[in-house]
Design a protein around this motif. Structure first.
Motif, short mmCIF file in Angstrom:
data_model
loop_
_atom_site.label_atom_id
_atom_site.label_comp_id
_atom_site.label_asym_id
_atom_site.label_seq_id
_atom_site.Cartn_x
_atom_site.Cartn_y
_atom_site.Cartn_z
N ILE A 108 0.74 -1.14 -0.05
CA ILE A 108 -0.10 0.02 -0.12
C ILE A 108 0.78 1.15 0.11
O ILE A 108 0.23 2.50 -0.27
CB ILE A 108 -1.09 0.15 0.99
CG1 ILE A 108 -0.53 0.17 2.70
CG2 ILE A 108 -1.77 -1.08 1.16
CD1 ILE A 108 -1.05 0.38 3.75
N LEU A 113 -3.30 3.40 13.28
CA LEU A 113 -2.17 3.23 12.00
C LEU A 113 -2.50 4.10 10.67
O LEU A 113 -1.59 4.77 10.46
CB LEU A 113 -2.04 1.91 11.48
CG LEU A 113 -1.32 1.04 12.30
CD1 LEU A 113 -1.21 -0.44 11.72
CD2 LEU A 113 0.30 1.61 12.39
N HIS A 147 2.72 3.25 9.11
CA HIS A 147 2.22 1.99 9.05
C HIS A 147 2.97 1.37 7.95
O HIS A 147 3.81 1.91 7.13
CB HIS A 147 0.57 1.67 8.30
CG HIS A 147 0.33 2.53 7.09
ND1 HIS A 147 0.83 2.21 5.89
CD2 HIS A 147 -0.29 3.64 6.94
CE1 HIS A 147 0.55 3.04 5.10
NE2 HIS A 147 -0.14 3.97 5.49
N ASP A 155 -1.94 -7.27 2.41
CA ASP A 155 -3.00 -8.08 2.23
C ASP A 155 -4.04 -7.09 1.52
O ASP A 155 -5.22 -7.46 0.73
CB ASP A 155 -3.74 -8.22 3.83
CG ASP A 155 -3.63 -7.22 4.78
OD1 ASP A 155 -2.94 -6.23 4.63
OD2 ASP A 155 -4.59 -7.52 5.60
P1 ATP Z 1 5.46 -3.49 9.16
O1 ATP Z 1 6.08 -4.79 9.90
O2 ATP Z 1 5.94 -3.16 7.89
O3 ATP Z 1 5.13 -2.35 10.12
P2 ATP Z 1 2.81 -4.91 9.57
O4 ATP Z 1 2.59 -6.01 8.90
O5 ATP Z 1 3.26 -5.13 10.96
O6 ATP Z 1 3.98 -4.07 8.88
P3 ATP Z 1 1.12 -3.25 8.71
O7 ATP Z 1 1.24 -3.42 7.39
O8 ATP Z 1 1.38 -1.40 9.02
O9 ATP Z 1 1.92 -3.81 9.72
O10 ATP Z 1 -0.39 -3.20 8.65
C1 ATP Z 1 -0.99 -4.24 9.62
C2 ATP Z 1 -2.60 -4.28 9.23
O11 ATP Z 1 -3.12 -3.04 9.44
C3 ATP Z 1 -2.59 -4.50 7.73
O12 ATP Z 1 -2.25 -5.75 7.33
C4 ATP Z 1 -3.72 -3.79 7.24
O13 ATP Z 1 -4.75 -4.73 7.27
C5 ATP Z 1 -4.05 -2.68 8.27
N1 ATP Z 1 -3.48 -1.48 7.59
C6 ATP Z 1 -2.23 -0.72 8.09
N2 ATP Z 1 -2.00 0.31 7.59
C7 ATP Z 1 -3.29 0.60 6.82
C8 ATP Z 1 -3.95 1.78 6.16
N3 ATP Z 1 -3.14 2.78 5.79
N4 ATP Z 1 -5.13 1.44 5.79
C9 ATP Z 1 -5.81 0.40 6.03
N5 ATP Z 1 -5.17 -0.74 6.60
C10 ATP Z 1 -4.08 -0.57 6.90
#
Ligand code: ATP
Length: 379
Positions: A19, A283, A302, A307
């Motif tokens: 994203i 986030l 984020h 996904d």
């Molecule tokens: P990282 O380790 O790179 O921070 P992560 O997998 O721990 O990544 P994110 O990718 O930030 O975490 O996001 C976790 C979940 O939160 C995502 O799978 C998504 O469903 C949701 N999410 C995160 N950011 C957004 C956003 N900007 N808009 C909508 N949903 C989001």
């Protein structure tokens, strides 16, 4: 609306993965709208680095790219990461490399409550806190050692502002597997981040900063923090409140009102700012900045959320708010305020259905960007 003399800013764009690409498109759209409203222009220089580029080419972030980034006024980044790449490769190879190369010693994490965005707190209205996290030292200097019996290591760490050299010799008796990780605080490191926090407090018309510490348990490291932060704040005419980080988390979770600028060593800053993200917009509404005396980098908190990549479900507001921090850093203060106020106005005045899906609405990523841009045009 006043118009500055026409300035052109070259901005490095690192959309990254997942994203990241979706939200950066919207941040760019909003910056371009603000630029035409406030009389400046932007020249974008896009960099391809991230998981996709690494998987296709084997290249992570070449030194020539860093030299080219140096020609930019700021970097705007989406998100980097992909489950196909082992954890740590891109974080160290891109994020930490950029942070250390440009000596981005401030990690700025504002936490604000937004209209019509629920918070888990009963008294969650009106949070307006900025975490000033030291970004180059503490446990994040990358000096970790793991051994089955003894550690014999040499340390040779080069930073733009200093080097750290020496040797480490450790043994556990009886012999067993063990790990040791060095946390570092230097006088220069603490002074410069404290000065930054004091300047920020002054800009916010605050007379006090809070330091998250833990010198009762980690005496030398956080004792030095307290000593230097006391000296610097008294030079700067700002009062300093010392709070143990555990007590601070407890108080923030119960009643965060009354807090403004919170200064934190690297590890505590990571934790406290995520706690505050959870207590405010979540986030999709959490922006951040990595600031140094040279090139600074702005990014949503984020990750790449593979996904929902490319589905239109990503909330671009954190990226748009990161762009607002970037505009402020570029001294386009009115444009920065306009972007932030447009996000607030959008959440306040637009019907729920036109809000991002992450916040319970039905709007796609690009529809959210269009709505925020349309408010700026009308300002
Ligand atoms: P990282 O380790 O790179 O921070 P992560 O997998 O721990 O990544 P994110 O990718 O930030 O975490 O996001 C976790 C979940 O939160 C995502 O799978 C998504 O469903 C949701 N999410 C995160 N950011 C957004 C956003 N900007 N808009 C909508 N949903 C989001």
């Amino acid at each position: 609306m006043t118009h500055d003399a026409k300035m052109t800013y070259r901005i490095g764009l690192l959309p990254g993965d997942g994203i990241g690409k979706d939200v950066i498109t919207e941040a760019r759209k909003v910056v371009e709208t603000a630029a035409s409203s406030f009389g400046f222009s932007v020249e974008w220089r896009e960099f391809p680095y991230g998981a996709e580029h690494y998987l296709n080419t084997g290249e992570i972030l070449p030194d020539e790219a860093l030299e080219e980034m140096q020609q930019c006024c700021a970097l705007l980044q989406g998100a980097i990461g992909d489950p196909r790449v082992p954890p740590g490769v891109l974080e160290r190879g891109i994020l930490l490399k950029t942070r250390f190369y440009f000596d981005q010693y401030v990690n700025l994490r504002p936490a604000l409550t937004y209209p019509n965005v629920p918070t888990p707190l009963k008294r969650g209205e009106g949070i307006d806190i900025v975490v000033v996290r030291e970004n180059t030292e503490d446990l994040y200097v990358g000096l970790g050692f793991l051994s089955n019996e003894e550690i014999e290591a040499t340390v040779d760490m080069k930073r733009p502002s200093y080097t750290l050299k020496g040797a480490l010799s450790l043994k556990v008796d009886p012999s067993m597997k063990f790990a040791a990780q060095l946390a570092l605080a230097t006088e220069m490191g603490v002074r410069r981040i404290t000065r930054y926090a004091c300047n920020l407090a002054r800009r916010r018309k605050a007379s006090e900063i809070v330091l998250a510490t833990k010198s009762n348990a980690v005496k030398e490291l956080y004792g030095l923090w307290e000593e230097i932060a006391k000296e610097e704040t008294s030079k700067e005419g700002i009062s300093l409140k010392l709070v143990n980080v555990d007590a601070l988390c407890y108080q923030l979770a119960r009643d965060p009102s009354g807090y403004g600028v919170i200064l934190c060593p690297n590890l505590f800053g990571d934790i406290v700012s995520d706690l505050l993200a959870g207590l405010t917009g979540g986030l999709g509404l959490s922006p951040s900045a990595n600031i140094g005396d040279g090139l600074s980098m702005f990014e949503p908190v984020h990750g790449s959320a593979p996904d929902i990549a490319g589905t239109g479900r990503a909330n671009p507001l954190a990226a748009i708010l990161s762009a607002s921090l970037m505009l402020e850093h570029l001294t386009q203060v009115e444009a920065s305020e306009a972007v932030k106020n447009a996000v607030l106005e959008y959440l306040r005045a637009f019907p729920r259905q036109r809000h991002p899906m992450e916040l319970g609405g039905e709007a796609t990523t690009s529809e959210v960007g269009d709505s925020v841009a349309s408010i700026i045009q009308r300002m």
